[in-house]
Design an enzyme around this catalytic site. Structure first.
Site, mmCIF file in Angstrom:
data_model
loop_
_atom_site.group_PDB
_atom_site.id
_atom_site.type_symbol
_atom_site.label_atom_id
_atom_site.label_comp_id
_atom_site.label_asym_id
_atom_site.label_seq_id
_atom_site.Cartn_x
_atom_site.Cartn_y
_atom_site.Cartn_z
ATOM 1 N N ASP A 66 1.275 -1.237 -0.008
ATOM 2 C CA ASP A 66 -0.053 0.203 0.143
ATOM 3 C C ASP A 66 1.242 1.310 -0.019
ATOM 4 O O ASP A 66 1.792 1.504 0.348
ATOM 5 C CB ASP A 66 -0.726 -0.147 1.280
ATOM 6 C CG ASP A 66 -1.477 1.221 1.365
ATOM 7 O OD1 ASP A 66 -2.252 1.727 0.435
ATOM 8 O OD2 ASP A 66 -1.815 1.473 2.803
ATOM 9 N N MET A 67 0.194 2.647 -0.428
ATOM 10 C CA MET A 67 1.289 3.834 -0.387
ATOM 11 C C MET A 67 1.048 4.478 1.069
ATOM 12 O O MET A 67 2.157 4.301 1.546
ATOM 13 C CB MET A 67 1.137 3.751 -1.442
ATOM 14 C CG MET A 67 1.921 3.506 -2.830
ATOM 15 S SD MET A 67 3.172 3.452 -2.987
ATOM 16 C CE MET A 67 3.661 5.357 -3.164
ATOM 17 N N ASP A 68 -0.318 5.340 0.682
ATOM 18 C CA ASP A 68 -0.546 6.498 2.189
ATOM 19 C C ASP A 68 -0.386 5.194 3.314
ATOM 20 O O ASP A 68 -0.818 4.407 3.589
ATOM 21 C CB ASP A 68 -1.675 6.807 1.963
ATOM 22 C CG ASP A 68 -1.677 7.988 0.701
ATOM 23 O OD1 ASP A 68 -0.863 8.298 0.399
ATOM 24 O OD2 ASP A 68 -2.811 7.859 -0.048
ATOM 25 N N SER B 6 -2.614 0.180 -4.185
ATOM 26 C CA SER B 6 -3.030 1.286 -3.416
ATOM 27 C C SER B 6 -4.744 1.749 -3.815
ATOM 28 O O SER B 6 -5.124 0.741 -4.788
ATOM 29 C CB SER B 6 -2.438 2.497 -3.688
ATOM 30 O OG SER B 6 -2.899 3.728 -3.508
ATOM 31 N N LYS C 81 -8.056 -5.122 -3.385
ATOM 32 C CA LYS C 81 -6.785 -5.297 -3.655
ATOM 33 C C LYS C 81 -6.443 -6.402 -4.186
ATOM 34 O O LYS C 81 -5.714 -6.886 -4.999
ATOM 35 C CB LYS C 81 -5.982 -4.645 -2.491
ATOM 36 C CG LYS C 81 -5.706 -2.820 -2.775
ATOM 37 C CD LYS C 81 -4.462 -2.279 -1.369
ATOM 38 C CE LYS C 81 -5.535 -0.423 -1.962
ATOM 39 N NZ LYS C 81 -4.237 -0.166 -0.395
ATOM 40 N N ASP D 209 -1.552 -0.621 6.085
ATOM 41 C CA ASP D 209 -1.693 -0.443 7.677
ATOM 42 C C ASP D 209 -3.771 0.184 7.721
ATOM 43 O O ASP D 209 -4.285 0.713 8.059
ATOM 44 C CB ASP D 209 -1.428 1.464 6.804
ATOM 45 C CG ASP D 209 -2.404 2.397 6.257
ATOM 46 O OD1 ASP D 209 -2.524 1.806 5.488
ATOM 47 O OD2 ASP D 209 -2.551 3.812 6.717
ATOM 48 N N ASN E 97 -8.802 -1.118 3.842
ATOM 49 C CA ASN E 97 -8.557 -1.375 2.580
ATOM 50 C C ASN E 97 -8.026 -2.437 2.087
ATOM 51 O O ASN E 97 -7.957 -3.425 1.202
ATOM 52 C CB ASN E 97 -9.145 -0.406 1.916
ATOM 53 C CG ASN E 97 -8.260 0.351 1.532
ATOM 54 O OD1 ASN E 97 -7.173 0.590 2.146
ATOM 55 N ND2 ASN E 97 -8.060 1.207 0.901
#
Length: 274
Positions: free
Chosen positions: A14-16, A49, A198, A221, A224
């Site tokens: 994941d990114m954020d 993401s 995802k 985190d 999702n």
């Protein structure tokens, strides 16, 4: 060089709140070194993401076409230069969602299309405008969201954070069978096509590459990320993740601010003597 027995064949991140710091940066030099070691072992890196593909690819200048992307919470899947999958939300689902949101001024929404994202003029808050400029690198303003002519991948909402659960429950009830709400944190809710998340995006890539999910690692985190974390054989929840996400993962790792993903990848793909 063949993949080490202890090294995952695929890593999905994941990114954020996971890969990037709160200021949307990461240690590019360190990641570049890790990526080179991964490639020597024929391991693949997947950016997974909820955000728009055109935004997240910008984090990897010059190398984005050598990576795989599961964007828009699984509604958009790309393997290097080749499009693998793009979801297509029903027109009924789109229209029903727009009607509900426009009737409730506390909800800001964006239609996330294959070609661009779309906002309706004079219907969103200044806070949401600031948010949209960061996370949507292709965004078109329209007079009527119902008239948008594009393949809709998902619908992104922003609601008061303290009412996230309430609105998720409302959309589950009013749009059952059409969309599924998934919370991304900080008042962000994605309305996705049922079964499109995802993990489903990763499954399309794993089948394409003929790899077993047990041989793959995932980092996340948010809510999702749960399907992805339970799908992969090796999974890490960030230290900054809520308890429900940590319960879904095999392990916890340092927070995104502490470069937790890179710390673990350095362990999974250590420097090898020539």
């Amino acid at each position: 060089m063949e993949n080490n027995l202890n090294s995952p064949r695929v890593v999905a991140v994941d990114m954020d709140g996971t890969f990037v710091h709160s200021d949307n940066t990461y240690d590019q030099e360190r990641f570049g070194r890790i990526l080179k070691r991964m490639k020597k072992q024929n391991a693949k890196f997947v950016v997974a993401s909820g955000n728009q593909y055109y935004q997240i690819r910008g984090f990897f200048p010059g190398i984005d076409e050598s990576l795989a992307f599961v964007a828009e919470n699984g509604a958009f899947v790309k393997d290097e230069k080749e499009m693998v999958f793009a979801a297509d939300m029903s027109r009924v689902a789109v229209e029903k969602t727009v009607e509900i949101c426009l009737a409730n001024p506390e909800i800001d929404l964006i239609l996330c299309g294959l070609n661009s994202a779309y906002c309706q003029r004079d219907t969103v808050s200044q806070e949401f405008l600031d948010f949209a400029s960061i996370y949507y690198h292709r965004l078109i303003w329209v007079d009527d969201l119902k008239a948008v002519d594009d393949q809709i991948l998902k619908i992104a909402l922003m609601v008061p954070e303290e009412r996230t659960t309430e609105f998720c429950t409302q959309f589950e009830h009013e749009l059952k069978g059409f969309v599924e709400p998934t919370a991304g944190g900080h008042g962000s809710i994605d309305l996705i096509i049922p079964g499109c998340h995802k993990a489903s995006g990763l499954k399309r890539l794993f089948e394409r590459w003929q790899v077993d999910p047990k041989e793959c690692a995932a980092f996340g985190d948010g809510g999702n990320d749960i399907e992805m974390l339970t799908y992969c054989g090796l999974s890490y929840a960030m230290a900054n993740a809520p308890e429900e996400v940590k319960q879904a993962a095999c392990y916890s790792c340092p927070s995104n601010e502490e470069d937790g993903v890179l710390e673990i990848l350095d362990q999974l793909y250590p420097e090898m003597e020539e």
